[in-house]
Motif scaffolding. Structure first.
Motif, PDB file in Angstrom:
ATOM      1  N   ALA A  93     -20.914 -13.809  -0.075  1.00 49.39           N
ATOM      2  CA  ALA A  93     -19.486 -13.983   0.159  1.00 49.39           C
ATOM      3  C   ALA A  93     -19.038 -15.238  -0.550  1.00 49.39           C
ATOM      4  CB  ALA A  93     -19.218 -14.100   1.653  1.00 49.39           C
ATOM      5  N   GLY A  94     -17.860 -15.196  -1.181  1.00 45.47           N
ATOM      6  CA  GLY A  94     -17.401 -16.372  -1.898  1.00 45.47           C
ATOM      7  C   GLY A  94     -15.907 -16.379  -2.038  1.00 45.47           C
ATOM      8  N   THR A  95     -15.351 -17.552  -2.302  1.00 39.42           N
ATOM      9  CA  THR A  95     -13.926 -17.672  -2.524  1.00 39.42           C
ATOM     10  C   THR A  95     -13.613 -17.227  -3.931  1.00 39.42           C
ATOM     11  OG1 THR A  95     -13.872 -19.508  -1.003  1.00 39.42           O
ATOM     12  CG2 THR A  95     -12.007 -19.279  -2.484  1.00 39.42           C
ATOM     13  N   ASP A  96     -12.692 -16.284  -4.070  1.00 43.68           N
ATOM     14  CA  ASP A  96     -12.361 -15.742  -5.374  1.00 43.68           C
ATOM     15  C   ASP A  96     -11.162 -16.458  -5.950  1.00 43.68           C
ATOM     16  OD1 ASP A  96     -11.926 -14.232  -7.598  1.00 43.68           O
ATOM     17  OD2 ASP A  96     -10.830 -12.680  -6.519  1.00 43.68           O
ATOM     18  N   ALA A  97     -11.401 -17.290  -6.952  1.00 38.67           N
ATOM     19  CA  ALA A  97     -10.296 -18.007  -7.574  1.00 38.67           C
ATOM     20  C   ALA A  97      -9.497 -17.112  -8.493  1.00 38.67           C
ATOM     21  CB  ALA A  97     -10.822 -19.203  -8.352  1.00 38.67           C
ATOM     22  N   LEU A  98      -9.990 -15.914  -8.784  1.00 37.81           N
ATOM     23  CA  LEU A  98      -9.306 -14.995  -9.686  1.00 37.81           C
ATOM     24  C   LEU A  98      -8.974 -13.727  -8.931  1.00 37.81           C
ATOM     25  CD1 LEU A  98     -11.723 -15.462 -12.700  1.00 37.81           C
ATOM     26  CD2 LEU A  98      -9.830 -16.891 -11.991  1.00 37.81           C
ATOM     27  N   LEU A  99      -8.307 -13.881  -7.825  1.00 38.87           N
ATOM     28  CA  LEU A  99      -8.055 -12.778  -6.914  1.00 38.87           C
ATOM     29  C   LEU A  99      -7.462 -11.555  -7.567  1.00 38.87           C
ATOM     30  CD1 LEU A  99      -7.473 -11.868  -3.804  1.00 38.87           C
ATOM     31  CD2 LEU A  99      -5.212 -12.727  -4.337  1.00 38.87           C
ATOM     32  N   ASP A 100      -6.543 -11.782  -8.499  1.00 38.88           N
ATOM     33  CA  ASP A 100      -5.790 -10.685  -9.060  1.00 38.88           C
ATOM     34  C   ASP A 100      -6.611  -9.738  -9.914  1.00 38.88           C
ATOM     35  OD1 ASP A 100      -5.657 -13.290 -10.571  1.00 38.88           O
ATOM     36  OD2 ASP A 100      -5.252 -11.835 -12.149  1.00 38.88           O
ATOM     37  N   ARG A 101      -7.793 -10.121 -10.317  1.00 39.33           N
ATOM     38  CA  ARG A 101      -8.528  -9.303 -11.263  1.00 39.33           C
ATOM     39  C   ARG A 101      -9.135  -8.059 -10.644  1.00 39.33           C
ATOM     40  NH1 ARG A 101     -11.439 -14.262 -14.539  1.00 39.33           N
ATOM     41  NH2 ARG A 101      -9.619 -14.845 -15.746  1.00 39.33           N
ATOM     42  N   GLY A 102      -9.000  -7.915  -9.328  1.00 39.88           N
ATOM     43  CA  GLY A 102      -9.589  -6.752  -8.692  1.00 39.88           C
ATOM     44  C   GLY A 102      -8.815  -5.480  -8.945  1.00 39.88           C
ATOM     45  N   ALA A 103      -7.564  -5.573  -9.382  1.00 38.93           N
ATOM     46  CA  ALA A 103      -6.752  -4.376  -9.574  1.00 38.93           C
ATOM     47  C   ALA A 103      -6.300  -4.297 -11.017  1.00 38.93           C
ATOM     48  CB  ALA A 103      -5.543  -4.427  -8.645  1.00 38.93           C
ATOM     49  N   THR A 104      -6.018  -3.071 -11.468  1.00 40.44           N
ATOM     50  CA  THR A 104      -5.666  -2.892 -12.874  1.00 40.44           C
ATOM     51  C   THR A 104      -4.308  -2.264 -13.077  1.00 40.44           C
ATOM     52  OG1 THR A 104      -6.790  -0.746 -12.874  1.00 40.44           O
ATOM     53  CG2 THR A 104      -8.063  -2.659 -13.562  1.00 40.44           C
ATOM     54  N   GLY A 105      -3.590  -1.927 -12.028  1.00 44.37           N
ATOM     55  CA  GLY A 105      -2.286  -1.333 -12.215  1.00 44.37           C
ATOM     56  C   GLY A 105      -1.526  -1.282 -10.919  1.00 44.37           C
ATOM     57  N   THR A 106      -0.239  -1.024 -11.013  1.00 45.27           N
ATOM     58  CA  THR A 106       0.590  -0.924  -9.833  1.00 45.27           C
ATOM     59  C   THR A 106       0.241   0.330  -9.058  1.00 45.27           C
ATOM     60  OG1 THR A 106       2.361  -2.065 -10.995  1.00 45.27           O
ATOM     61  CG2 THR A 106       2.974  -0.815  -9.038  1.00 45.27           C
ATOM     62  N   ALA A 107       0.083   0.175  -7.767  1.00 41.59           N
ATOM     63  CA  ALA A 107      -0.271   1.324  -6.941  1.00 41.59           C
ATOM     64  C   ALA A 107       0.862   2.338  -6.948  1.00 41.59           C
ATOM     65  CB  ALA A 107      -0.561   0.865  -5.515  1.00 41.59           C
ATOM     66  N   GLY A 108       0.501   3.606  -6.938  1.00 45.84           N
ATOM     67  CA  GLY A 108       1.510   4.649  -6.963  1.00 45.84           C
ATOM     68  C   GLY A 108       1.972   5.016  -5.576  1.00 45.84           C
ATOM     69  N   GLY A 109       2.810   6.030  -5.492  1.00 47.95           N
ATOM     70  CA  GLY A 109       3.289   6.480  -4.197  1.00 47.95           C
ATOM     71  C   GLY A 109       4.660   5.912  -3.909  1.00 47.95           C
ATOM     72  N   SER A 110       5.336   6.526  -2.937  1.00 54.48           N
ATOM     73  CA  SER A 110       6.681   6.115  -2.588  1.00 54.48           C
ATOM     74  C   SER A 110       6.647   4.822  -1.797  1.00 54.48           C
ATOM     75  CB  SER A 110       7.365   7.199  -1.744  1.00 54.48           C
ATOM     76  OG  SER A 110       7.472   8.390  -2.490  1.00 54.48           O
ATOM     77  N   ALA A 111       7.588   3.928  -2.094  1.00 56.85           N
ATOM     78  CA  ALA A 111       7.685   2.676  -1.363  1.00 56.85           C
ATOM     79  C   ALA A 111       8.417   2.918  -0.053  1.00 56.85           C
ATOM     80  CB  ALA A 111       8.443   1.644  -2.196  1.00 56.85           C
ATOM     81  N   PRO A 112       7.859   2.459   1.069  1.00 55.06           N
ATOM     82  CA  PRO A 112       8.507   2.668   2.350  1.00 55.06           C
ATOM     83  C   PRO A 112       9.676   1.719   2.525  1.00 55.06           C
ATOM     84  CG  PRO A 112       6.578   1.307   2.639  1.00 55.06           C
ATOM     85  CD  PRO A 112       6.604   1.716   1.184  1.00 55.06           C
ATOM     86  N   ALA A 113      10.494   1.980   3.543  1.00 55.75           N
ATOM     87  CA  ALA A 113      11.533   1.032   3.894  1.00 55.75           C
ATOM     88  C   ALA A 113      10.879  -0.269   4.333  1.00 55.75           C
ATOM     89  CB  ALA A 113      12.394   1.604   5.018  1.00 55.75           C
ATOM     90  N   SER A 114      11.586  -1.377   4.159  1.00 55.17           N
ATOM     91  CA  SER A 114      10.986  -2.675   4.435  1.00 55.17           C
ATOM     92  C   SER A 114      10.410  -2.755   5.837  1.00 55.17           C
ATOM     93  CB  SER A 114      12.018  -3.776   4.229  1.00 55.17           C
ATOM     94  OG  SER A 114      12.257  -3.958   2.868  1.00 55.17           O
ATOM     95  N   VAL A 115      11.250  -2.628   6.818  1.00 49.83           N
ATOM     96  CA  VAL A 115      10.785  -2.685   8.201  1.00 49.83           C
ATOM     97  C   VAL A 115      11.398  -1.509   8.950  1.00 49.83           C
ATOM     98  CG1 VAL A 115      10.673  -4.025  10.324  1.00 49.83           C
ATOM     99  CG2 VAL A 115      10.617  -5.198   8.120  1.00 49.83           C
ATOM    100  N   ILE A 116      10.592  -0.510   9.225  1.00 45.92           N
ATOM    101  CA  ILE A 116      11.062   0.677   9.936  1.00 45.92           C
ATOM    102  C   ILE A 116      10.848   0.483  11.426  1.00 45.92           C
ATOM    103  CG2 ILE A 116      10.725   3.151  10.277  1.00 45.92           C
ATOM    104  CD1 ILE A 116       9.743   3.285   7.384  1.00 45.92           C
ATOM    105  N   VAL A 117      11.891   0.652  12.206  1.00 49.29           N
ATOM    106  CA  VAL A 117      11.807   0.545  13.663  1.00 49.29           C
ATOM    107  C   VAL A 117      12.295   1.867  14.246  1.00 49.29           C
ATOM    108  CG1 VAL A 117      12.531  -0.734  15.709  1.00 49.29           C
ATOM    109  CG2 VAL A 117      12.203  -1.940  13.541  1.00 49.29           C
ATOM    110  N   ASN A 118      11.369   2.686  14.665  1.00 47.93           N
ATOM    111  CA  ASN A 118      11.725   3.987  15.216  1.00 47.93           C
ATOM    112  C   ASN A 118      11.976   3.940  16.715  1.00 47.93           C
ATOM    113  OD1 ASN A 118      11.570   5.462  12.783  1.00 47.93           O
ATOM    114  ND2 ASN A 118       9.325   5.529  12.937  1.00 47.93           N
ATOM    115  N   ASP A 119      11.307   3.047  17.403  1.00 49.44           N
ATOM    116  CA  ASP A 119      11.452   2.956  18.852  1.00 49.44           C
ATOM    117  C   ASP A 119      11.931   1.559  19.215  1.00 49.44           C
ATOM    118  OD1 ASP A 119      11.276   2.956  21.591  1.00 49.44           O
ATOM    119  OD2 ASP A 119       9.275   3.871  21.673  1.00 49.44           O
ATOM    120  N   GLN A 120      13.228   1.418  19.417  1.00 52.12           N
ATOM    121  CA  GLN A 120      13.818   0.122  19.695  1.00 52.12           C
ATOM    122  C   GLN A 120      13.313  -0.488  21.000  1.00 52.12           C
ATOM    123  OE1 GLN A 120      15.802  -1.561  17.728  1.00 52.12           O
ATOM    124  NE2 GLN A 120      16.240  -0.031  16.159  1.00 52.12           N
ATOM    125  N   ASP A 121      12.811   0.338  21.898  1.00 58.24           N
ATOM    126  CA  ASP A 121      12.346  -0.162  23.194  1.00 58.24           C
ATOM    127  C   ASP A 121      10.940  -0.746  23.127  1.00 58.24           C
ATOM    128  OD1 ASP A 121      14.718   0.625  24.397  1.00 58.24           O
ATOM    129  OD2 ASP A 121      13.953   2.643  24.813  1.00 58.24           O
TER     130      ASP A 121
END
Length: 470
Positions: A93-121
């Motif tokens: 286990a180690g601290t990764d100073a180059l965190l961003d290198r783990g991914a190579t592209g923007t993830a696909g799929g539909s972006a959800p609403a910022s904060v969805i609240v279906n049950d106000q109670d």
């Protein structure tokens, strides 16, 4: 932590789908209401910073400098893990100073609403905090030539200023004049300009021209306890509006990250040569300048940070860490990873720059285009633990030399003194002293606690400007 995206997508905002509007609560907030310099959080050995995603694929690690010491400070223990994470196969286990290198592209799929609240109670504290802070959180897209990346940011006023990381806007120090776009929480996209960057704190300020901005409410480290709820908001892996929660794991951590100064921005003490990620030596220097001229200072940036187990991943860089009341308590900057070059992603060890430091740096950048940092004027090394036998721990920064006429000299420090505390930060080695001194602005005042011949002493010191030192 930024998320690399496919540069063939250019700057088309449709490479990630816009979010629908949310009902944010602006209120009457003054983001600069707190004192400039909050209570410090203490310092311990460094972990590592994560960087903004840029070119695809990891670059080879640089060679370790010769003469590594045998006694391990808190920093050196984690430094070894960093090196293992870069060149090993994920066996340690180690601290990764180059965190961003783990991914190579923007993830696909539909972006959800910022904060969805279906049950106000059944709205809990995390939901309420996220709903309050999300309108102030943005996604940042950066491109330069054939490189591109994305990160997150925080709206700090209604004039369009956005706080983020330097490594986000410079693509890990590889881009001097990038094209930057900011997508707000309501889905609108705006071009951004760089007001200023501060590589020594890994903070930067952007500016956009947009109506109806919702400034974040900024808290203070003075109000944060270990065990408090911590909520990270941002765009990990390009997924805007992502909310994760955990606790504050510690307020007493010092980490080391690579310098992310842009190519046309000279770093301190390097004669104008700005190192890239591949130039960063992960073995920490045996001696440190206490905020000024430590060996390796041009390659290393030392930060006092909040540690949290809230899930933070590539793309969260520059985004807010908030408390249960939705107040920003930190700016996400780094994670530890068990995989080579961060490929394993979050393992529950993330880091955020305390909001007090971020506030001070942002204020200076907005006013002057740059920020200042303190200089003490000492050469120090890790002091042996009290029993003198430990090879695993150090217990302070032992002064080897004091620069004539420096703040340290004027405060009465001299060779042989062991600094154990600076401005409320516990000092264990050269690294933690450097981080604590640089946290102050030029002209700032701090209290230094030190041992001389076994007797504890205290002195007030007014630090000089690190940028003015050769």
């Amino acid at each position: 932590m930024t998320e690399p995206r496919d540069p063939s997508r250019g700057t088309d905002p449709q490479h990630t789908r816009p979010l629908p509007p949310v009902d944010g609560r602006a209120g009457e907030r003054d983001p600069w209401a707190r004192p400039l310099y909050g209570a410090p959080a203490g310092g311990e050995g460094p972990g590592g910073g994560h960087g903004s995603g840029s070119s695809a694929g990891p670059a080879p690690a640089g060679p370790a400098p010769a003469g590594a010491r045998k006694r391990f400070t808190g920093g050196a223990l984690v430094t070894g893990m960093v090196l293992a994470a870069l060149v090993g196969a994920g066996t340690a286990a180690g601290t990764d100073a180059l965190l961003d290198r783990g991914a190579t592209g923007t993830a696909g799929g539909s972006a959800p609403a910022s904060v969805i609240v279906n049950d106000q109670d059944e709205v809990n504290a995390v939901t309420a905090a996220a709903q309050k802070a999300s309108p102030s959180t943005v996604t940042i897209s950066v491109s330069a030539g054939n490189q591109a990346g994305s990160g997150s940011g925080v709206v700090v006023d209604d004039e369009g200023h956005i706080l983020t990381n330097t490594h986000v806007v410079t693509l890990d120090g590889t881009a001097g004049d990038p094209s930057i776009e900011v997508r707000l929480d309501d889905g609108t996209v705006h071009p951004a300009t760089v007001v200023g960057t501060d590589p020594l704190s890994d903070l930067a300020v952007l500016k956009i021209d947009a109506p109806g901005l919702v400034p974040a409410e900024l808290g203070s480290i003075e109000d944060v306890n270990v065990g408090d709820t911590a909520i990270a908001i941002g765009a990990p892996l390009g997924l805007s509006g992502t909310v994760t929660d955990g606790i504050v794991s510690t307020l007493d951590r010092t980490i080391a990250v690579a310098s992310s100064a842009a190519p046309d921005t000279p770093s301190e003490g390097d004669g104008g040569r700005t190192p890239g990620r591949d130039d960063f030596f992960f073995d920490l220097p045996e001696e440190g300048g206490g905020g000024g001229s430590s060996r390796g200072a041009s390659e290393s940036v030392y930060l006092n940070v909040i540690q949290t187990d809230a899930a933070i991943n590539s793309g969260n860089s520059g985004g807010p860490l908030v408390d249960r009341d939705g107040r920003v308590i930190g700016i996400n900057v780094a994670i530890a990873s068990a995989g080579a070059s961060g490929e394993a992603g979050n393992i529950g060890v993330g880091f955020a720059i305390p909001v007090d430091t971020a506030r001070r740096v942002a204020e200076e950048i907005i006013a002057d285009g740059s920020a200042s940092h303190g200089y003490l004027g000492t050469t120090v090394s890790a002091a042996a633990a009290a029993d003198g036998r430990s090879q695993a721990f150090s217990a302070g920064a032992q002064v080897q030399e004091v620069v004539d006429g420096s703040p340290a000299d004027e405060a009465g420090l001299r060779a042989g003194d062991v600094i154990t505390e600076f401005n409320g930060h516990r000092i264990e080695d050269a690294t933690s002293l450097t981080a604590a001194v640089r946290e102050l602005p030029a002209g700032g005042t701090g209290t230094v606690v030190y041992l001389r011949d076994g007797e504890q002493r205290t002195a007030e010191v007014t630090v000089a400007d690190a940028a003015e030192q050769g």
